[in-house]
Structures are given as C-alpha cells and as structure tokens.
Scaffold this motif. Structure first.
Motif, PDB file in Angstrom:
ATOM      1  N   UNK A 353       0.843  -1.193   0.000  1.00  0.00           N
ATOM      2  CA  UNK A 353       0.000   0.000   0.000  1.00  0.00           C
ATOM      3  C   UNK A 353       0.882   1.248   0.000  1.00  0.00           C
ATOM      4  N   UNK A 354       0.541   2.202  -0.862  1.00  0.00           N
ATOM      5  CA  UNK A 354       1.250   3.480  -0.881  1.00  0.00           C
ATOM      6  C   UNK A 354       0.256   4.560  -1.286  1.00  0.00           C
ATOM      7  N   UNK A 355       0.542   5.784  -0.830  1.00  0.00           N
ATOM      8  CA  UNK A 355      -0.341   6.871  -1.209  1.00  0.00           C
ATOM      9  C   UNK A 355      -0.224   8.041  -0.262  1.00  0.00           C
ATOM     10  N   UNK A 356      -1.208   8.948  -0.375  1.00  0.00           N
ATOM     11  CA  UNK A 356      -1.179  10.188   0.379  1.00  0.00           C
ATOM     12  C   UNK A 356      -2.584  10.531   0.844  1.00  0.00           C
ATOM     13  N   UNK A 357      -2.690  11.044   2.066  1.00  0.00           N
ATOM     14  CA  UNK A 357      -3.903  11.653   2.595  1.00  0.00           C
ATOM     15  C   UNK A 357      -3.560  13.086   2.954  1.00  0.00           C
ATOM     16  N   UNK A 358      -4.495  14.009   2.675  1.00  0.00           N
ATOM     17  CA  UNK A 358      -4.149  15.398   2.922  1.00  0.00           C
ATOM     18  C   UNK A 358      -5.343  16.286   3.165  1.00  0.00           C
ATOM     19  N   UNK A 359      -5.032  17.477   3.642  1.00  0.00           N
ATOM     20  CA  UNK A 359      -6.019  18.541   3.844  1.00  0.00           C
ATOM     21  C   UNK A 359      -5.452  19.821   3.248  1.00  0.00           C
ATOM     22  N   UNK A 360      -6.341  20.640   2.711  1.00  0.00           N
ATOM     23  CA  UNK A 360      -5.915  21.819   1.958  1.00  0.00           C
ATOM     24  C   UNK A 360      -6.798  23.001   2.328  1.00  0.00           C
ATOM     25  N   UNK A 361      -6.192  24.172   2.464  1.00  0.00           N
ATOM     26  CA  UNK A 361      -6.926  25.414   2.681  1.00  0.00           C
ATOM     27  C   UNK A 361      -6.326  26.483   1.775  1.00  0.00           C
ATOM     28  N   UNK A 362      -7.199  27.351   1.260  1.00  0.00           N
ATOM     29  CA  UNK A 362      -6.787  28.326   0.238  1.00  0.00           C
ATOM     30  C   UNK A 362      -7.605  29.595   0.428  1.00  0.00           C
ATOM     31  N   UNK A 430      -7.321  12.250  -0.964  1.00  0.00           N
ATOM     32  CA  UNK A 430      -6.511  11.050  -0.828  1.00  0.00           C
ATOM     33  C   UNK A 430      -6.251  10.432  -2.184  1.00  0.00           C
ATOM     34  N   UNK A 431      -5.098   9.783  -2.322  1.00  0.00           N
ATOM     35  CA  UNK A 431      -4.755   9.121  -3.581  1.00  0.00           C
ATOM     36  C   UNK A 431      -3.782   7.997  -3.243  1.00  0.00           C
ATOM     37  N   UNK A 432      -4.058   6.791  -3.750  1.00  0.00           N
ATOM     38  CA  UNK A 432      -3.169   5.689  -3.411  1.00  0.00           C
ATOM     39  C   UNK A 432      -3.295   4.527  -4.358  1.00  0.00           C
ATOM     40  N   UNK A 433      -2.437   3.547  -4.125  1.00  0.00           N
ATOM     41  CA  UNK A 433      -2.483   2.314  -4.906  1.00  0.00           C
ATOM     42  C   UNK A 433      -2.243   1.130  -3.974  1.00  0.00           C
ATOM     43  N   UNK A 434      -2.942   0.052  -4.258  1.00  0.00           N
ATOM     44  CA  UNK A 434      -2.855  -1.182  -3.475  1.00  0.00           C
ATOM     45  C   UNK A 434      -2.443  -2.311  -4.396  1.00  0.00           C
ATOM     46  N   UNK A 435      -1.309  -2.941  -4.089  1.00  0.00           N
ATOM     47  CA  UNK A 435      -0.857  -4.080  -4.882  1.00  0.00           C
ATOM     48  C   UNK A 435      -1.656  -5.319  -4.455  1.00  0.00           C
ATOM     49  N   UNK A 436      -2.581  -5.752  -5.308  1.00  0.00           N
ATOM     50  CA  UNK A 436      -3.376  -6.945  -5.029  1.00  0.00           C
ATOM     51  C   UNK A 436      -2.530  -8.184  -5.239  1.00  0.00           C
ATOM     52  N   UNK A 437      -1.744  -8.185  -6.298  1.00  0.00           N
ATOM     53  CA  UNK A 437      -0.762  -9.243  -6.562  1.00  0.00           C
ATOM     54  C   UNK A 437       0.555  -8.555  -6.908  1.00  0.00           C
ATOM     55  N   UNK A 438       1.560  -9.345  -7.247  1.00  0.00           N
ATOM     56  CA  UNK A 438       2.834  -8.759  -7.620  1.00  0.00           C
ATOM     57  C   UNK A 438       2.727  -7.946  -8.908  1.00  0.00           C
ATOM     58  N   UNK A 439       1.653  -8.174  -9.692  1.00  0.00           N
ATOM     59  CA  UNK A 439       1.499  -7.472 -10.965  1.00  0.00           C
ATOM     60  C   UNK A 439       0.318  -6.503 -10.977  1.00  0.00           C
ATOM     61  N   UNK A 440      -0.763  -6.867 -10.339  1.00  0.00           N
ATOM     62  CA  UNK A 440      -1.993  -6.085 -10.418  1.00  0.00           C
ATOM     63  C   UNK A 440      -2.118  -5.144  -9.228  1.00  0.00           C
TER      64      UNK A 440
END
Length: 761
Positions: A353-362, A430-440
């Motif tokens: 599992x890799x990715x980012x969670x965040x909060x933003x104010x402008x 939030x944005x991330x990716x989860x390796x279900x298998x070594x390829x997918x």
C-alpha cells in the motif's frame, strides 16, 4: 512533421557511424525516466511509475535547448500550446481560462515551489527558468490531488534547492542579435555543514524589442525584468528526520502587453514589425512569493509534510485598443491579488500500500480596477425599435437609424470598474495504490472540495464624446428633430445603464471528485493502466457590463477516461510511454449576449462537449555520442450542444465547432550529441493549424500550422562553457492571431542568433 522525422533519422544515421562512437564521453542526456521523480502528484513516484500523462523538463534539457521561459516549454510539449502570445496556454485543447470565454475560475494552474500563481501574472511572472530544478506538465484532470482550478491539468515548477553539503556557484550571460541581454547568477552552500544551507539566485534581462512604434517611437515589446530568489534548507542533527525548506521569490517586470500586435498592412511585416498605437502597450508585474515546506519522517515509510505559501501579485496591463495613431480607445486594467495556501499531507510508502492523505486550505483576495475608454458600435436595431415604439413606420425608422449611425457610428464611453474578489477553498483528499498481486494494483482517490466565493462590482460609465446635433437632421420641432433628440436621450440612457453602485454576490459549492483505476505490470519493463475520474470547475457570479448586474452561474463537470502505457526496451536504452484519453464535459460556462449592445453579456452554463486523443513520448540512447527524444500529441475537440437561456440574442452557435487554440497535432523532437568537449543539440517543434475563435464560422479565424527549429552548439570545458544558439533557425514566418479586420496580428518569434557563456564552480 517531415522535419522532425528528418532530425530523428539523421541522429540514427550518425549513431551508426563507428568512428564517432569510439572512446568519447557518454551522451549529455544523463537523466533517464527511472531517475526522474514526479512531485506534482505529491507521492514522489518515478516517471515510469506514474500513470498520469506528465511531461518533465529536466535541468539537462533546459540547458541543452537553451530554454528560457515557461512559454518555451509549452511549445516543446505534446498536447500543450500557448495562446495569444504569452497570455495563456492550452492543455489537451483546453484553455487555462476555460474554453467558452465565460467563468472566473481557471481550468489549470501554474505552481512555483507549491505556490499557485494568479493567471494575470503568467505572461511574465516568476516562471522564467533560471535555476529551475524541474518543470512538470500534468496533462488531464488533477482535481483529486491539486483540487482548485485543475480540470485540464497543472504545471509544477520546482526551483533548485540549497545544499547542506557542497558549495557551488553558477553564472550565465546571453546575448542575441535582437539586442536581448540576460545576466544570471546563483550561488550557495552550507552555512552549517550537514545542517543549514543557503542558495541565492538572480537574473536580469534587458530586451530592446522588435516591434517598432512609428507613432510614439521606441519598441512596444521592449522588456526589463529582475528575478531574485533566496532559499534555505535546514536538516537539524538534533531532530533526525526533520527537513525544512524556506524560499522567497521577488519578480519585477516592465515590458510589453500580454500580447503585441503588428500592423499586417506593412510590406514584409515579418521582417519589418511596426505598430501605430498612440498609447502605450505595456504590462507591469510585481510579484512576491514566500513558501515554507516542512517534512518529518515519522517512521521509515511514513512521512508528514506541511506546505505553506503566500503570494502577492500586482499587474498593470495597458493597451491601445484601436491600434491607431488617433486617441480613440485605451484599456488599463490594474489587478492585485493576495493568495495564501496551507496543505498538510501524510505519505505512506509500503510494499503493498502506498499513497497520500491530505487537507488543503486556500484564500485569495483582491480584484480588478479597470479604467478604460471604449467605443461601442451604435445599436441600429435597438434604435429602430425605439422609433417604431414612438410611432414611426418601419421603413422610416430604419432610414433615420441608419442616418444617425452614420453621424455617430460608435458610442464613446469612459468606463471604470472596481471588481473585488474573495475565494476561500477547503478540501480533504486522498490518492493511493494497493498491490493486489505482484502485478496487479488497484488505484483510487477522492477529493471533497468546498468553496466560498464572493464577487463584487462597482462601475461608472459616462458618455465621452459629442452627440449628433438634432438641428443637422431637421428644424426644431419637426418629427425628425424630435426623433434625434429622443435617440440622443436613449444613447445617454444606454451608457448610464452600465453604471451601478457597489454590489456583490456570495456563492458556495461542494463537490465530491472520485477516482478509480487498475494498473497491470505485465513485465518489469511493461506496465499498462486505466483510470476514471471526475473533474470540476466551480461556479460564481459575473457582471453584465451593459446592465450593471451580477448574474450567477453554476459549476461545470467532466468525466475523464484514460489509459496509459509505460515501457522500456533494448535493455533500458529506449523508453516508450503513451496515454490515451476521452473526456465527457457538461454544463460548460460560456458567454451569452442579450441584445442591448456589444457589452450586454454575462456567463451562463450552455455548453456540452467531448474531446479525445493521446500523447506518445519516446527517449533513446543511440550510442555513447548521441541520444534522441520525440513526442507527439493528438486531440480532437467538439462542442456537442449549445443551449442558450431564454432572452439571449447570441448569433454564434458553438455546437459542432472546435475549441480555440486546440491544435490537432503537436510534435516535438531533438538530438543531443557530444564528441569530446563539443556538445550540440538540434530540436524542432510543430503545431498544426488552430482556430482563434469559436462558432460554426470559425474557419474565418484559422491560422496555419508552423514548424520551428532551434539549435545550440558549444564547447564545454567543465567549469565553463561557451556556446552559440539559434531560435527559429529556418526563419519560419507564422501568425498566432489575426484581428477580424485583418489589419493587425500577433506574429511568431523571428529568426534569432545568439551566444552565451556559462560558469559552473
């Protein structure tokens, strides 16, 4: 297109020459896609691991091609194009200001070290490329990660960091045969070794210009700029894992307007660029940017980051709207904005599992202060209706109105406006990716976005000329004399109607923007992916100048479907990357007219469209002497429907037309070579024909395609380099825009030769 193919074939033939490939240094193109870290998606993945279509311009390429400004990068990037000189850009055919000439929010944003730059400052703000570490153009929606103003994409500039370990100094002098001089310097190193470093950079440019003003003297496009930057980098030993970067960037620019017109009636106007405007055509920018970036490694795979930015930008854009030696029309727009942003991010980079969670104010505040003298075409149809309501037969009303318009063909108006703006935005993402298998792998993301905006307006409009004398039409008391008196009162009423006391509209918007996809690693050198995501452009309020009213409009949305290919061949010597996309876009913000005069318009949601296309980027090491790179972009854009609201008198139907400044083909390529201390580069870029307007009659606003070739040849002695360069080497003559009357146009950059000296200590 044939020229770029010729360049690449030439490189292939040279690579096959054995005598040049023996015992020479490696190619100057040392950076490979596996080495490039993409920061724009805030997860620090390599270019080959990034499924988003991203074009990266490295410091090596900036130096090899002698790239000076962000506009140079636009012209060398697939599916990116500049518009109206330096006034803006398109990504995949979508203008950064929107495609329907309506709405206030942007569709793409330029960031410098994390600070968003107001589009009003992009024509000459802090976007020159001295001491820049990397330029990333993310094509396609970045609404999940970047959020605000990212429906079309984002452009991310990262400046060079201060070193805490090594001292260095860099300098450059550039000179051209067009009397353009640039002096650049940068230096830095540790203040406390391995703990605190500093880097200072400066660039001064003085360009005489090439568009000679024969009415006022001098050159309309002369330019003076000063760009100063200071950066600190702190990695305290007492707090292992803490990394702090602080920067301050100050820009001062005094130069030509956002775009400069050349008189097309001048014989050989490409070689003899002239203007006859009696008023200055100038653009002034004052920009100050401060950024604080704090990162802390909580655990080996877990990092907490904070990015705070403050940007103060003031621009003054002045132009002679009629372009003649007579004092007829003049536009002066003074805009001032303060922008503050705060972002918190938590990044995790695990094996699965890799990715980012965040909060933003402008928060952006400021506005436009306009002080203009304009001419409005006398509305003959409106006058005819006024006379008929007063009892005149239709034929007589038409005859009187035509005679009046002959005496007063245009209504001169002095128009000033104060248009304050306040935008506040907050988001969770939030944005991330989860390796279900070594390829997918599964890809997913979201953004919940909330925006409050307030748009205000206060206008003053006064008649700025002499009304036709009723006595010239008939004796006092006659019907004709009375009719002209009534028309004069109507004209003054139209002008007075454009004035209003201060008013403002507050709007709020909420949007949920999901993203989902799959990535398949077929081999270690071949990966494909498919993603679907929703993009968004907020609504707001626009002023109708003729009626002096504020009119609300709604957001617009798009669904974006994208496939990507990342691949390496020939033991990594060849990289081939590609993306294809389809976009379905609805509720587009555009401009509608309502009949009083040429200034009776405001923003409405009227458009629905689609676009599709793709990008291909290839990079290869031909041998130890040469490397080559090429890119190709293709996009088709089309308005499917155009449904105007009741009461609109707009005669332009966008249905079936293409987006403005959306070239179908954009191609670029180049070859680097090095033999001993001699290093050279030849590159070319092609843009197919574009329409500079919209509507079914847009063929009348078509400018032809163009191919521009550039070159650089130098002697690199290690610590110093002397070189010569050529821009538009083959002297391609081309137009970027032609006014509807065909008298003036924006002419492409001419053939330019120059020389430079670089020092690296």
């Amino acid at each position: 297109m044939r020229l770029i193919a010729y360049l690449l074939c030439t490189g292939t033939l040279l690579a096959a020459t054995p005598c040049l490939a023996q015992e020479v240094p490696a190619s100057t193109q040392e950076t490979q896609p596996d080495d490039i870290i993409v920061t724009g998606e805030k997860s620090n993945r390599t270019l080959q691991e990034t499924t988003t279509s991203v074009a990266v311009t490295t410091p090596e390429r900036i130096r090899q091609e002698n790239i000076l400004t962000i506009q140079d990068v636009y012209n060398r990037t697939a599916n990116v194009s500049e518009t109206y000189g330096s006034a803006g850009f398109t990504i995949r055919g979508i203008n950064n200001k929107g495609v329907g000439a309506g709405g206030d929010a942007d569709t793409a944003t330029v960031y410098v070290d994390g600070a968003p730059i107001p589009r009003q400052a992009l024509f000459g703000g802090p976007t020159d490329l001295w001491d820049i570490d990397q330029v990333e153009i993310l094509r396609g929606p970045q609404s999940t990660i970047q959020g605000l103003n990212a429906l079309a994409g984002a452009i991310v500039l990262t400046t060079r960091d201060a070193s805490v370990t090594d001292y260095s100094a860099d300098g450059r002098i550039l000179w051209t045969d067009r009397n353009d001089r640039t002096f650049s310097a940068a230096a830095g190193g540790p203040l406390i070794r391995d703990e605190l470093g500093i880097r200072l950079s400066a660039e001064r440019r003085a360009d005489r210009g090439i568009i000679r003003n024969v009415a006022r003297g001098g050159y309309d496009d002369s330019l003076r700029t000063l760009n100063l930057r200071a950066k600190l980098h702190w990695t305290p030993r007492s707090l292992p894992g803490l990394d702090v970067k602080a920067s301050y960037n100050r820009v001062r620019r005094d130069g030509g307007y956002l775009y400069e017109y050349t008189n097309l009636t001048t014989p050989d106007f490409y070689g003899h660029r002239r203007s006859t405007s009696d008023q200055p055509n100038r653009g002034y920018i004052r920009s100050d940017i401060a950024v604080l970036n704090v990162g802390y490694e909580i655990a080996p795979r877990l990092r907490l980051s904070s990015v705070t930015s403050f940007n103060r930008a003031a621009t003054l854009a002045q132009t002679d709207a009629d372009g003649t030696a007579a004092d007829v029309q003049f536009i002066s727009n003074d805009s001032r904005y303060r922008t503050w942003t705060q972002e918190l991010r938590l990044n995790y980079d695990g094996e699965r599992l890799s990715g980012v969670l965040g909060a933003w104010a402008y928060r952006r505040s400021g506005g436009l202060d306009a002080n203009n003298r304009l001419n409005i075409a006398t509305p003959v149809t409106t006058i005819v209706g006024l006379l008929q309501r007063g009892g005149f037969p239709a034929a007589a009303a038409r005859q009187i109105a035509t005679a009046y318009a002959t005496a007063l063909p245009q209504i001169p108006v002095r128009y000033s406006a104060d248009q304050p703006l306040l935008v506040k935005n907050a988001a969770l993402f939030g944005d991330g990716r989860l390796r279900v298998t070594d390829r997918l792998s599964l890809l997913a993301g979201f953004r919940y976005d909330h925006e409050d905006n307030r748009y205000g307006a206060e206008t003053i409009a006064t008649f700025n000329g002499t009304l036709p004398s009723p006595a010239a039409f008939g004796a006092a008391g006659t019907p004709l004399n009375l009719a002209v008196n009534a028309i004069n009162r109507g004209v003054l009423g139209l002008v007075a109607q454009a004035a209003s006391a201060r008013a403002s509209n507050a709007r709020s918007f909420d949007a949920f923007l999901p993203k989902a996809g799959l990535s398949m690693e077929w081999t270690p050198d071949l990966t494909t992916a498919f993603t679907v995501q929703r993009a968004y452009r907020s609504g707001g309020s626009s002023q109708n100048p003729a009626r002096a009213t504020l009119v609300a409009y709604d957001p617009e949305y798009s669904w974006n479907y994208e496939g990507s290919l990342r691949s390496r061949w020939l033991d990594g010597r060849l990289t081939v990357n590609a993306n294809v996309f389809y976009v379905d876009w609805k509720d587009q913000q555009t401009t509608a007219f309502f009949g009083l005069n040429a200034f009776d318009y405001n923003t409405v949601n009227a458009g629905k469209s689609h676009l599709y296309g793709g990008e291909l980027e290839v990079q290869g090491r031909l041998n130890r002497v040469f490397d080559a790179y090429a890119s190709a972009g293709y996009v088709r854009t089309k308005y499917d429907r155009f449904d105007l609201p009741a009461g609109s008198t707009s005669t332009v139907n966008l249905a079936g037309s293409q987006f403005p400044y959306a070239p179908r083909w954009t191609l670029a390529g180049g070859i680097n070579g090095r033999v001993g201390a001699i290093a050279g580069n030849v590159n070319a870029n092609y843009r197919s024909a574009v329409f500079t307007d919209v509507g079914t009659a847009q063929n009348q606003a078509r400018v032809s395609g163009r191919t521009v070739v550039n070159a650089r040849l130098g002697y690199d002695a290690g610590r110093w380099t002397v070189f010569a360069f050529a821009r538009n080497l083959l002297d391609e003559d081309y137009l970027q825009y032609r006014t509807p009357d065909g008298l003036r146009g924006i002419v492409g950059d001419p053939q330019t030769f120059g020389a430079g000296l670089e020092l690296h200590l």
